[in-house]
Structures are given as C-alpha cells and as structure tokens.
Design a protein around this motif. Structure first.
Motif, PDB file in Angstrom:
ATOM      1  N   ARG A 115      29.696  64.766  73.856  1.00 20.82           N
ATOM      2  CA  ARG A 115      30.925  64.892  73.059  1.00 20.82           C
ATOM      3  C   ARG A 115      31.088  66.313  72.504  1.00 20.82           C
ATOM      4  O   ARG A 115      32.214  66.811  72.364  1.00 20.82           O
ATOM      5  N   GLU A 119      34.297  68.643  73.310  1.00 19.31           N
ATOM      6  CA  GLU A 119      35.098  69.287  72.270  1.00 19.31           C
ATOM      7  C   GLU A 119      35.197  70.795  72.509  1.00 19.31           C
ATOM      8  O   GLU A 119      36.250  71.398  72.318  1.00 19.31           O
ATOM      9  N   SER A 122      37.617  71.220  75.366  1.00 18.56           N
ATOM     10  CA  SER A 122      38.856  70.456  75.216  1.00 18.56           C
ATOM     11  C   SER A 122      39.239  69.762  76.520  1.00 18.56           C
ATOM     12  O   SER A 122      40.383  69.796  76.954  1.00 18.56           O
ATOM     13  N   ARG A 499      44.744  65.206  70.717  1.00 12.27           N
ATOM     14  CA  ARG A 499      44.273  65.284  69.342  1.00 12.27           C
ATOM     15  C   ARG A 499      45.130  64.352  68.501  1.00 12.27           C
ATOM     16  O   ARG A 499      46.263  64.060  68.831  1.00 12.27           O
TER      17      ARG A 499
END
Length: 586
Positions: A115, A119, A122, A499
């Motif tokens: 994860r 992140e 993206s 997001r």
C-alpha cells in the motif's frame, strides 16, 4: 449491507467545477492540460478569452503499455519495501501472499508495504491472498531415509499409526480410503490411481477394507516421510477449507486483501462454501474481496462443473502444478485453453500459473521453452501470468518479472496476436451495457482512438469491456480504491486510483465508502465535467500525448445509478469543448 464486488455497474461524474459555455472559440493548444492541478485561469479585459497553464504528457515506459497483467509471489527474496517497489516498476501488477508459509502477521506487514508503494506511485496494486488448502500426505517410516518400492509389488496404505516399512505406511485420510475404488478384472476395469510425491510413485488400488487400501506399484520409486498424495480419480468428501484456511480467510478479510484464491477446488459447492464464509466475516458496508478458484483437480472438468465454478467465482487460476500431476502432461495445454476460453466467454479474468520461468530461480535467463510457454499463455488469451518461487525465493526476482514483461510486450506487438484478438467474438447478451461496450470497441478501432474510458462503481462495465479485448487500453474510472485494485487483474484495463471525494462524489471520508449509495454532488450533472476529467485521467496514465488524440467514453445517465451504461461520446484529449483543432471557450 454487504456489497458484492462485481454485481453492480454505474457511471460517475468527476470533480465538480463550473463551466458556462459561450460561443467564443480558440485554436487548440499544442499541449495538454496538467493532470496534477486545475488550470490557472486568467481572464482578459473583455472576459471572452482565457489562458491556461499546460503540461506535456508524462514519459511512458513499456511498464504502462501492456495489456496482459503480471502476478508476482512475495517471499524471502522479495519481502522488503525496496524489492516490492522494484518488482512493481519491473512490471508486477498484482502481488500474491502465499498463506502456506509464514505467519499471518508477516502477510499483513507485506500488505502494508504494498500500500505504501501504491500511494507513492498513485497507481492501484492488487493483493491476492492464497489459501493453502488440504494437504494429503502419507505418514512416517521406521527408516528415516524411506523405502524403495519395486514395480509390481503390493503396498498397503492404512490408518495404523505405527511407523511404515517396505510393505505398508499410514495414510491418515479415511476420505481417500472411502472414495477409492477397486478394479474389476472381469470387466477389464483398472482400480483408482494414487500418486505419491508428485507422481514419482504410482499406485493402483487392488483391494480395499474398512481401514486400508491394498495397492499394486505401477511406477516404482522411493517413498519417504510425509510425501504428498494425489487422487486424480476420486472426489473426496472433504472441505476445500481446513481449520487453518478458515482462520487465514477471516484474517484476509479483516486486513483487506483484494482477491482470495481457493485451493483444492473439486466441485462448485466448494465455491459456494467460501462465498458463505466471506459473507459471515464481512463487516457492515465492507467491500467484498473477489474469489479466485484454483483449477488443479480433474473433477473440475466432469460434466458442467467448470462452467458452474466459473459462474460462481470472480476469477480462475490455472494451477498447472497439481493439475499436471493429476492429469496426463499432454492434456494440460488443452485444459489450459479450455479454461481460458470458458473464462473469457463469461467475462471472468483468468491467471496462468506455475513453472512459467522456473529455471530463473537459479539462472538470470530462462530457457527458450519457458519463454515459449509464457508466450503461449498470452496467445491463448490469459488475463494474467504468475510467478511463484521465481519471485518469492529465487536468486533473480527482478529479472524474472522483467523477463515476463519483455515477453508480454513482444507478443502484444505481434501482428498475429492482433489478428487473433480481432477474430475473437465475446459472448453477446442483450443489455444496454453489452450493446454500448461492443459499440465502443468498434468505434475505437474505426477512429483509431487511444483509449476507451469507462466510469464504474464496482467494475462490471469495465470487465465487459475487457472481455471484448479492445485494441486500445480501457481506462477504468471509479470512486473506490477497492474497485480499482480488483480491476487490475483484468486484461487491458488501466484503473485510475481515486482519492476521497473525487469524480463528483461529495461525501466526506466516512460516508465515501457507502458502496451501495454513494452521495453524488448536485452539480455533477454536467456531462462536460465528466468528459473533461476523463481526458485528464487519460493524460495522467500516459494514454494520450497529443491534444488531437481521440478517446471513446462510455457513461450513463443518471450518474451514480447501478447498471447505467447508455452513452458513448468521442472526444479529443484536449477535452469535450474541442473538436477538429477548434476549442470553445467557457
């Protein structure tokens, strides 16, 4: 309410801005709008024109240009964040956590590292938790080195806990004894076959009692402590889920894996069982992990079992290791094609796994036969190909992933491959979504579009587009990270990682994850807003590089309605207000 991850489709609006169209036009800029920030708008004295900051499309490597996905197993050789990031950049789209080895806590740590990489870049990364399943093994021998069995001799498997010798050994699985059948000499019938140690020793059942099987040794060899037993002729009355698997499954659901792989699938009821258990473990409004059935037993091909298994699960893995033990080696390539064709006809992603680049566990380069094997899986139409020990415990995990990507890129650039895709005809249904998706593929090919853009809540529309095997990438735009991650498994799909509050949904972080009834912003009814953000997402993914590049967008009205896919729009990458080099000023 617990939500099925594949049961709904919807078309979404994107971030909300006010656009009031006017009749003023301007020549199309040679650059595209930045995808990382909103345009900086400054008006002239009369307010009829505007200037915008622009950005050139990002440099795109082959890592982002492939349609066939790559699944890499994590293990001792790939358990650090640095190596996970390296494998991701080398081509890995999905990471497999093998619950046969290591602790549950170790798997959670790996998921958290994944994860972090997700992140950083993206870009959605899928995580597959693989359950171990039942392990059928013989007992132990008095001689720790084991025994050599001769061809034609009789050997007994029983429930006696005493240490084994050259004439017998314990088989602590009464289900095997119950399911095995003895041959009939009169009718020239051969008894059920038992394979020990991946087929190195082959036994044929010649006699049977309440607590034992007498067998004739057909293929001689060495048998030693705790070696595995395969039962290609039998359907055992045991669950595909052991107590360990049930504990691991509950843990997987709790930490939020995207896919769960079930081993030892014998019949459709095994999929029904795991689906019921997942529903029991899901919290209120929790996103449901997708279920992948591992096809490794001959019973999966009896009658209509394969079709029913594919219908009940969300994806299939061709587990060629055990499948190659229990079936004749010459049958495995044909069964692989049968599984892939069945999955594609039903719109379910399929992974080809096991021994794809096995020599790269010890060598930096594969054999030519292995390279051909990987290419064959791609030509067959697999959605993804998997690495096991090559990336988990081998000496060259990065090189293995990179080699897979090189083969993928080479095959997908071949004209024979494109001719094959053009000849494929997916199963047709009679819904508006099917019609729109089929038309979008044809339109994209006709106008030479750079991508098809699909807006979706939980992925059904996008999977339908993947099933069509479009000649251009399918950009999946969704408000849910979980949907984006699951869609990573599908061929040709480029999910956009959202997001909170994006794509026209005006909920805060807490309410945003109401998967059944997401709140749609009141101002999200302007279709131009949806299209503009589709163009930005395409640029962000590197799917377009010129303002005149065309996109085919599928959407639905009203926004946020499950099952709505009823609009097709062609537009240039510069946005919905532009066409043929002229842009209308808003």
């Amino acid at each position: 309410m617990k939500i099925n991850s594949i049961g709904f489709i919807a078309v979404l609006a994107c971030p909300v801005y006010s656009f009031a169209p006017t009749l003023t036009t301007r020549r199309l800029s040679t650059y595209l709008f930045s995808t990382t920030a909103e345009p900086d708008i400054s008006s002239t004295a009369n307010g009829n024109t505007q200037e915008t900051t622009v950005a050139v499309a990002p440099k795109v490597s082959q890592r982002w240009r492939k349609s066939t996905k790559q699944l890499a197993t994590l293990g001792p050789a790939s358990s650090t964040k640095e190596m996970i990031e390296t494998l991701f950049l080398a081509g890995a789209d999905i990471f497999r956590l093998n619950f046969s080895h290591g602790s549950q806590e170790q798997k959670k740590e790996l998921l958290m590292l994944i994860r972090e990489v997700e992140e950083k870049y993206s870009h959605p990364i899928a995580v597959l938790g693989d359950l171990q399943g039942p392990k059928l093994r013989v007992g132990e021998f008095f001689n720790p080195q084991g025994e050599i069995l001769e061809k034609g001799q009789t050997f007994r498997l029983d429930l006696d806990e005493a240490l084994g010798d050259n004439s017998r050994v314990m088989l602590p699985h009464p289900e095997i004894i119950e399911a095995s059948e003895v041959g009939d000499i009169v009718h020239d019938e051969i008894g059920h076959v038992l394979l020990v140690d991946d087929g190195k020793v082959k036994l044929v059942v010649t006699g049977k009692g309440p607590n034992y099987l007498d067998c004739r040794v057909e293929v001689p060899g060495k048998i030693s402590n705790r070696k595995g037993v395969n039962t290609p002729d039998s359907v055992l009355k045991i669950s595909a889920l052991t107590p360990k698997d049930r504990s691991d499954l509950e843990y997987m659901v709790g930490i939020g894996v995207d896919w769960v792989a079930l081993s030892f699938v014998q019949q459709p009821s095994d999929i029904e069982e795991i689906n019921e258990l997942i529903d029991q473990h899901l919290k209120e409004d929790q996103f449901r992990p997708a279920v992948m059935a591992k096809i490794e037993k001959p019973s999966c091909f009896v009658g209509d079992n394969l079709e029913r298994i594919v219908d009940l699960c969300d994806g299939i893995m061709v587990a060629r290791g055990d499948l190659g033990v229990e079936c004749a080696p010459e049958d495995v390539p044909l069964l692989q094609k049968q599984i892939i064709d069945t999955c594609r006809s039903k719109g379910k992603p399929v992974v080809v796994a096991t021994q794809m680049l096995e020599s790269m566990i010890e060598s930096p380069t594969p054999t030519r036969a292995e390279a051909s094997d990987v290419a064959t899986a791609i030509y067959d139409g697999a959605d993804a190909i998997m690495l096991s020990a090559e990336s988990a415990a081998g000496k060259f995990p990065e090189e293995s992933v990179a080699m897979q990507q090189r083969i993928i890129n080479r095959v997908e650039s071949d004209t024979h491959y494109h001719n094959y895709l053009n000849q494929l005809v997916a199963s047709k249904k009679e819904t508006a979504t099917d019609a729109v998706t089929t038309a979008a593929r044809q339109i994209a090919q006709t106008v030479k579009a750079k991508a098809i853009v699909c807006f979706t809540l939980q992925g059904s529309t996008v999977r339908r587009a993947s099933q069509e095997r479009a000649t251009v990438p399918v950009l999946a735009v969704t408000p849910f990270k979980e949907t984006a991650r699951q869609l990573v498994m599908s061929w040709g799909v480029y999910p956009d990682l959202p997001r909170s509050g994006s794509f026209g949904f005006s909920a805060d972080d807490e309410d945003f994850f109401n998967y059944e009834n997401p709140a749609v912003d009141e101002r999200a009814d302007d279709f131009d807003i949806v299209l503009k953000n589709a163009a930005r997402a395409a640029l962000r993914k590197g799917l377009v590089s010129d303002p005149n590049d065309l996109l085919v967008v599928t959407a639905g009205i009203p926004f946020g309605t499950p099952g709505a896919a009823n609009i097709i729009r062609i537009m240039p990458a510069a946005g919905p207000n532009c066409w043929d080099g002229i842009c209308r000023v808003d």
